[in-house]
Design a protein around this motif. Structure first.
Motif, mmCIF file in Angstrom:
data_model
loop_
_atom_site.group_PDB
_atom_site.id
_atom_site.type_symbol
_atom_site.label_atom_id
_atom_site.label_comp_id
_atom_site.label_asym_id
_atom_site.label_seq_id
_atom_site.Cartn_x
_atom_site.Cartn_y
_atom_site.Cartn_z
ATOM 1 N N ARG A 126 0.849 -1.190 0.000
ATOM 2 C CA ARG A 126 0.000 0.000 0.000
ATOM 3 C C ARG A 126 0.882 1.237 0.000
ATOM 4 N NH1 ARG A 126 -5.249 1.115 0.750
ATOM 5 N NH2 ARG A 126 -5.729 -0.969 1.537
ATOM 6 N N ILE A 163 0.638 5.475 -0.233
ATOM 7 C CA ILE A 163 -0.229 6.649 -0.154
ATOM 8 C C ILE A 163 0.637 7.887 -0.308
ATOM 9 C CG2 ILE A 163 -1.859 7.930 1.284
ATOM 10 C CD1 ILE A 163 -2.571 5.292 2.655
ATOM 11 N N GLU A 197 -3.019 7.090 -4.498
ATOM 12 C CA GLU A 197 -2.908 5.871 -3.705
ATOM 13 C C GLU A 197 -2.813 4.658 -4.617
ATOM 14 O OE1 GLU A 197 -5.500 3.499 -0.271
ATOM 15 O OE2 GLU A 197 -5.831 5.656 -0.624
#
Length: 213
Positions: free
Chosen positions: A28, A30, A193
């Motif tokens: 992930r 961001i 993102e």
């Protein structure tokens, strides 16, 4: 001595494998308080992606992107498409590691592929166009049965379940280092993102992610 070395290497490999928790992404990224702008074709963010998808039965790539210009470009990739002798776009499964990408073709149509496109040597291209100057949630899903789905802004826009040549599931062997994960908007734009899951998210989960943003 060689046997001891082999055992140690195997243990090290297992220690770096991800836990495939249903609610968690293997990767992930961001951008932070502000989106990450990309102003040049050679502006790239590199992330480690080794062994993140080993043993998975499916996978999902989600990207939030704003584009400035229409054209062939790749936003998220672990291994880029290749060009064949006739100018065709190729994307075969990697050996020893899992490759994937999501982007647009020369007309701005959403395209991508995860761990091969069944028995076909090229990626999937949809007829869903990404408009410049707007934010887009784009998602490609590889199901356990080998079929692939594309979602745009929370809506399922393409599935190859009706394609005669689709539906072959390549195993997710992801033990070698392979290539890093590349994040970029080569024709200018921004990313907010990116997430990679070691499973196939369903339509409701993708819709929920869209509504949450």
């Amino acid at each position: 001595m060689q046997r001891i070395f082999a055992v140690c290497s195997a243990l090290l490999t297992l220690l770096r494998l991800p836990l495939h928790a249903d609610g968690e992404a293997s990767i992930r990224w961001i951008a932070g308080e502000k989106p990450r702008e990309f102003l040049r074709a050679d502006d790239v963010v590199m992330l480690d992606a080794a062994a993140k998808l080993h043993g998975a039965e499916g996978a999902t790539i989600e990207c939030w992107v704003l584009i400035r210009r229409v054209g062939e470009q790749v936003f998220v990739a672990r291994g880029l498409p290749e060009i064949g002798p006739g100018g065709e776009r190729l994307y075969r499964p990697a050996q020893g590691w899992v490759n994937f990408f999501i982007g647009t073709d020369q007309r701005g149509f959403l395209m991508g592929c995860i761990n091969g496109n069944s028995q076909m040597p090229f990626p999937l291209v949809t007829i869903e166009r990404l408009a410049p100057g707007q934010w887009h949630q784009i998602v490609v899903v590889k199901q356990p049965d080998g079929f692939q789905r594309f979602h745009h802004n929370g809506v399922l826009i393409y599935s190859d379940t009706g394609a005669a040549a689709a539906g072959y599931a390549w195993p997710f062997h992801d033990l070698e280092a392979g290539e890093p994960l590349r994040l970029s908007v080569p024709l200018g734009g921004a990313l907010r993102e990116v997430a990679v899951w070691p499973r196939a998210l369903d339509s409701a989960e993708i819709r929920k992610s869209w509504e949450a943003k």
